[in-house]
Design an enzyme around this catalytic site. Structure first.
Site, mmCIF file in Angstrom:
data_model
loop_
_atom_site.group_PDB
_atom_site.id
_atom_site.type_symbol
_atom_site.label_atom_id
_atom_site.label_comp_id
_atom_site.label_asym_id
_atom_site.label_seq_id
_atom_site.Cartn_x
_atom_site.Cartn_y
_atom_site.Cartn_z
ATOM 1 N N ALA A 1 0.092 6.417 4.666
ATOM 2 C CA ALA A 1 0.865 5.614 5.614
ATOM 3 C C ALA A 1 1.969 4.840 4.896
ATOM 4 O O ALA A 1 3.129 4.861 5.322
ATOM 5 C CB ALA A 1 -0.056 4.661 6.377
ATOM 6 N N GLY B 1 -0.432 4.632 0.087
ATOM 7 C CA GLY B 1 -1.143 5.860 0.439
ATOM 8 C C GLY B 1 -0.305 6.660 1.419
ATOM 9 O O GLY B 1 0.923 6.534 1.449
ATOM 10 N N GLU C 1 -5.039 3.421 8.070
ATOM 11 C CA GLU C 1 -6.405 2.904 8.219
ATOM 12 C C GLU C 1 -6.433 1.386 8.346
ATOM 13 O O GLU C 1 -7.398 0.820 8.855
ATOM 14 C CB GLU C 1 -7.278 3.364 7.022
ATOM 15 C CG GLU C 1 -8.772 3.125 7.227
ATOM 16 C CD GLU C 1 -9.641 3.609 6.068
ATOM 17 O OE1 GLU C 1 -9.106 4.269 5.160
ATOM 18 O OE2 GLU C 1 -10.843 3.326 6.079
ATOM 19 N N SER D 1 -16.681 17.632 1.511
ATOM 20 C CA SER D 1 -15.848 17.802 2.703
ATOM 21 C C SER D 1 -16.614 18.308 3.914
ATOM 22 O O SER D 1 -17.473 19.179 3.818
ATOM 23 C CB SER D 1 -14.724 18.790 2.411
ATOM 24 O OG SER D 1 -14.130 19.188 3.628
ATOM 25 N N GLY E 1 0.845 -1.197 0.000
ATOM 26 C CA GLY E 1 0.000 0.000 0.000
ATOM 27 C C GLY E 1 0.876 1.241 0.000
ATOM 28 O O GLY E 1 1.878 1.301 0.718
ATOM 29 N N HIS F 1 -20.200 9.000 6.945
ATOM 30 C CA HIS F 1 -19.929 10.432 6.832
ATOM 31 C C HIS F 1 -21.212 11.170 6.488
ATOM 32 O O HIS F 1 -21.915 10.801 5.554
ATOM 33 C CB HIS F 1 -18.880 10.666 5.734
ATOM 34 C CG HIS F 1 -18.261 12.010 5.796
ATOM 35 N ND1 HIS F 1 -18.974 13.138 5.510
ATOM 36 C CD2 HIS F 1 -17.012 12.421 6.132
ATOM 37 C CE1 HIS F 1 -18.175 14.195 5.666
ATOM 38 N NE2 HIS F 1 -16.985 13.781 6.042
ATOM 39 N N ARG G 1 -19.170 13.338 13.246
ATOM 40 C CA ARG G 1 -19.811 12.708 12.098
ATOM 41 C C ARG G 1 -20.893 11.697 12.474
ATOM 42 O O ARG G 1 -21.922 11.630 11.816
ATOM 43 C CB ARG G 1 -18.740 12.024 11.253
ATOM 44 C CG ARG G 1 -17.812 13.033 10.657
ATOM 45 C CD ARG G 1 -16.632 12.409 9.972
ATOM 46 N NE ARG G 1 -15.829 13.452 9.348
ATOM 47 C CZ ARG G 1 -14.733 13.220 8.638
ATOM 48 N NH1 ARG G 1 -14.304 11.978 8.468
ATOM 49 N NH2 ARG G 1 -14.078 14.217 8.103
#
Lengths: 667, 248
Positions: free
Chosen positions: A45, A43, A454, A285, A41, A267, A338
């Site tokens: 991280a 992204g 995540e 957003s 991965g 969300h 949220r």
């Protein structure tokens, strides 16, 4: 089986990380050259971890399914990244950021990890600015901030509505620098299909080259899983279409515990579903809630007239609008967290006040902001007697500068002009707080296998506050993992190169190939999407924004049936030795069909409501979430056992020494 | 609505490709262009055919994966829009739509509509970064104030999504808009200034080595760029390059 040892260091909260860094093992630079690390991965991280590990001197291989690391889904994050800089002088501190995060997560995260996150947050901003990330600035040349849901300070750094993009490109540039130096070797358009465990330690992965179909063996002294979340188990979500749980799930199948799978963030501000054809949902957003007011009509007949197309929201007078968040939560208003905002929207829509054809939408209105900003703008430009019309025009220009790209995107998708009519929004699946269980060093229950961002479970508890996902991804990758992985690797300096010619690699490769063959050779009745959509509906209806025991039990049974049907009847056309997106999807959906069942089992097991997990049986008379700290204040870490419903529960009791567990109130 | 699609099918880089006709019914105006492609693929799978391969991921216009040439225009007829954000309401019942991959020597076809854009990565790897360690031992972020206008300009250059529409739109298949956007971002920021000379030389050298053509100022790249990356970036890159030549 292993008892969960969180390895949280002794000592006062604010000294734990410093002490830990002082005491853990280091690897000397000459030895780092002999150690290989795989990062799955790329992204926030993964890229930041790979770049830093490469810079430290390890030999790193990165894997991503996209054609370039720059396309990882972190790029889509819009709003911002938190840091306790207190540049605004509004009372922010490491402790406050820590406290907001713990409280926002409904007291289901680990204190020490969350504090460390807050502690390194300031460093992230410094680091990114040094790398050339163009954050928004004020006219004085200093960094600008805005505020996000669930907090009372302005601590969010941003780059218009494209913060994730800029932070990811920053990490990608750091990664490129290491690629150029030969310290990182990228394997793009590759997918990890299995983890290889030798003598109890992670020693490599099996990957598929997505262009040639070739199955490859890659050995390493440690493996880092940074493959993101599993929101796509719902089919419709705000995640990129390719986001999947494969790397984490296959790791789970090889023995790593999977924690809190039922914690999903819904969300509140997404563009509502428009029809059957829909392939994904688009987020607006959360920063819009700084300036937008959320409402539905006060009168049911108005809502009905809107749904029938006989009335428009803009024509409803002020006194007939119900700004339900401001009404219910006066202290936080439109900026409640949220989970609270999402449930409140669902409550209004379920009660019959929804404002689109399906009745599944509420308004997000900028009219007041146009006026407010317009007035200030007119005055500062010297127009002391500006008309209301003129002020609104100026106000729209201000809003355009702040959120222009989001407004354009909204118009593109919905065909409505949000400068003229209020936006329609509805909650959608966004982020998953569950993930691979990790200790304080971010190590999973398999030694040598780490999880970051995540993909792990650790920092957000049952709900993630806005602007904290980017923070965690970069904290883990730049500043946590590079230290903690050394503690493990210090014992690997004499191991020598990892051979991929061992029975374990052979077995893993064989298992992988058999799985692919099985998918290619099923009877061929239905497409992969057919199954994915069916699973998504079960998940949304029975494991979605609110859950109950009866439905969860049903969901488990239905998913298990669907899984059996999938393996017998899925249709994958084409061949396995070329680019084949159907085969890629099939492998991922096969994993979602297992994870979905564990998700439901976890939700069924947790007899309380907390954060993104709302059980209808456990609520206050006012409809707020009712937590049960006495019985459920633990992390649920599941051990794989062939069938998801037979997974074994391990509990990590959460210890709170620095915060008092309180009812979360935003009133 | 009913459409007649003409789609480029090519099994692999070394196999000859061709346009194939696909009639498609039941397309709704609210669908995105990619959702329309999903429906076609579902139909193909149900018939036992091999679906059309195309790159896509975020479907929010930001990841830069999607890359279709639609009726001869990268990302289709709507300005400042990626294919994933293009909606079928922009088309009419009965339309014929031709869908092809990006065409450039430096972007070889992988399969159907998918091309290999890794040349862009290699241009960035050649120097599209600031050489700072990721140690976290950097100075405070507010220690160097940056003029708002400059910061904003750097940001707008940095918003390039690397989709490759500029290359596809250019008759010379030039990658100058892409490369210059990155060079501009760093040239505008004080943090990036120090190694501006080496950066521009390395990135331009790599760009040429990858087989991209030169800029002949037709401006098609800017017209077709879904993010509105400006031609000024190319001018800035040329200035930076000239400066580097003089200094170097």
């Amino acid at each position: 089986m292993a008892v969960l040892d969180s390895k949280v260091p002794e000592g006062p909260l604010e000294e734990k990380w410093v002490n830990h860094k002082n005491n853990i093992n280091l690897v000397n630079p000459a030895n780092k050259r002999n150690i290989d690390v795989i990062v799955v991965g790329t992204g926030l991280a993964g890229s930041s971890a790979a770049a830093t590990l490469g810079e430290l001197g390890y030999n790193v291989k990165t894997f991503c399914y996209n054609d370039s690391p720059r396309r990882a889904h972190s790029i889509a994050a819009q709003g911002g990244i938190n840091a306790a800089k207190n540049y605004q002088g509004d009372g922010d501190s490491n402790y406050r950021l820590f406290y907001d995060t713990i409280k926002g997560g409904d007291y289901r995260s680990r204190e020490a990890n969350t504090y460390r996150l807050a502690e390194v947050s300031s460093n992230i901003i410094d680091q990114c600015v040094a790398q050339g990330v163009p954050f928004a600035r004020e006219y004085g040349g200093l960094l600008d901030n805005r505020s996000f849901g669930g907090v009372l300070v302005s601590r969010t750094f941003y780059a218009a509505g494209q913060t994730g993009q800029q932070l990811l490109l920053g990490a990608y540039s750091a990664l490129n620098r290491q690629i150029n130096r030969g310290k990182v070797q990228p394997f793009n358009r590759h997918e990890m299909l299995d983890l290889v465990v030798v003598d109890g330690k992670a020693r490599g992965i099996i990957a598929r080259n997505l262009v040639t179909g070739e199955i490859e063996r890659h050995g390493a002294h440690a493996v880092v899983i940074a493959s993101g979340g599993y929101g796509n188990v719902f089919f419709l979500s705000t995640n990129a279409m390719g986001s999947n749980v494969m790397a984490a799930w296959r790791t789970h199948r090889r023995g790593a515990f999977f924690a809190n799978p039922c914690y999903t963030q819904i969300h509140p501000t997404c563009i509502p579903v428009s029809g059957e054809h829909q392939s994904k949902l688009t987020l607006m957003s959360e920063s819009l809630r700084n300036d937008g007011r959320i409402w539905v009509p006060k009168k049911k007949e108005d809502a009905e007239a809107i749904r029938a197309g006989k009335l428009k929201g803009v024509n409803i007078p002020e006194e007939d609008r119900d700004y339900y968040l401001e009404r219910r939560y006066p202290a936080f208003g439109n900026l409640v967290p949220r989970d609270v905002a999402s449930r409140a929207a669902k409550e209004r829509c379920d009660a019959g006040y929804g404002v689109n054809k399906t009745g599944q939408a509420v308004y997000l209105d900028f009219e007041a902001a146009f006026k407010r900003y317009g007035k200030v703008e007119a005055l500062t430009r010297g127009h002391k007697n500006a008309s209301e019309e003129e002020m609104i025009k100026l106000g729209k220009e201000v809003i355009k500068k702040k959120y222009g790209n989001l407004f354009d995107m909204y118009q593109n998708i919905s065909d409505d002009n949000p400068y003229e009519v209020p936006m329609k929004i509805f909650p959608a699946v966004h982020y998953t707080m569950g993930g691979l269980w990790v200790d304080y060093n971010l190590q999973t229950t398999i030694p040598g296998c780490f999880a970051a961002g995540e993909a792990n479970f650790s920092d957000h508890g049952a709900n993630r506050l806005g602007a904290s996902a980017l923070m965690q991804g970069l904290a883990d990758g730049y500043f946590v993992l590079p230290y903690t992985i050394g503690d493990y690797l210090a014992n690997e300096i004499r191991t020598g190169e990892i051979s991929t010619d061992t029975p374990e690699f052979e077995q893993a490769e064989k298992d992988t190939k058999e799985r692919i063959e099985k998918l290619m050779n099923a009877s061929g009745k239905h497409s992969v999407d057919y199954y994915h959509k069916k699973l998504g509906l079960i998940m949304w209806n029975k494991c979605g924004m609110s859950r109950n025991a009866t439905d969860l039990q049903k969901a488990m049974d239905e998913i298990s049936e669907l899984r059996a049907d999938f393996w017998a009847n899925v249709r994958v056309t084409g061949s396995a030795d070329t680019k084949n997106q159907e085969l890629e999807k099939a492998g991922r959906v096969a994993d979602f069909l297992e994870l979905g069942e564990l998700f439901a089992k976890d939700a069924l097991d947790r007899n309380e409501s907390c954060g993104g997990h709302f059980r209808e049986e456990y609520q206050t008379p006012e409809g707020e979430a009712l937590r049960d700290d006495e019985n459920y204040d633990y992390v649920a870490a599941w051990e794989y056992n062939e069938n998801p419903r037979d997974a074994k529960l391990h509990k990590e009791e959460l210890v709170f020494e620095n915060v008092e567990l309180k009812t979360r109130s935003y009133k | 609505m009913k459409l007649n699609l003409k789609i480029w099918r090519q099994e692999g880089p070394n196999v000859k490709g061709k346009l194939v006709d696909y009639p498609l019914d039941g397309v709704d105006g609210d669908m995105s262009f990619l959702e329309m492609m999903d429906i076609l693929n579902e139909e193909l799978i149900n018939k036992g055919d091999v679906p059309v391969e195309f790159d896509h991921d975020c479907r929010e216009g930001i990841c830069g994966s999607c890359n279709m040439m639609i009726n001869g225009e990268p990302h289709g007829p709507q300005k400042l829009t990626t294919t994933c954000q293009l909606h079928m309401r922009k088309f009419n019942d009965g339309d014929t739509i031709t869908i092809e991959p990006w065409r450039a020597k430096a972007f070889p076809v992988v399969k159907d509509l998918i091309v290999d854009r890794s040349a862009f990565d290699r241009i960035q790897q050649a120097g599209g970064y600031i050489s700072v360690n990721t140690s976290g031992n950097t100075q405070d972020a507010n220690a160097t104030p940056i003029e708002k206008e400059k910061a904003d300009e750097a940001f707008w250059s940095a918003t390039c999504i690397g989709c490759g529409a500029c290359v596809a739109a250019c008759k010379n298949a030039s990658a100058m808009l892409f490369t210059s956007a990155k060079i501009s971002q760093y040239a505008l920021l004080p943090q990036g200034e120090l190694e501006a000379t080496q950066r521009v030389e390395a990135m331009v050298r790599q760009m040429d080595e990858e087989g991209f053509g030169n800029c002949s100022n037709t401006g098609a790249c800017m017209v077709e760029c879904p993010k509105g990356i400006k031609l000024e970036n190319i001018a800035r890159m040329n200035r930076e390059y000239l400066k580097a030549e003089v200094v170097g």
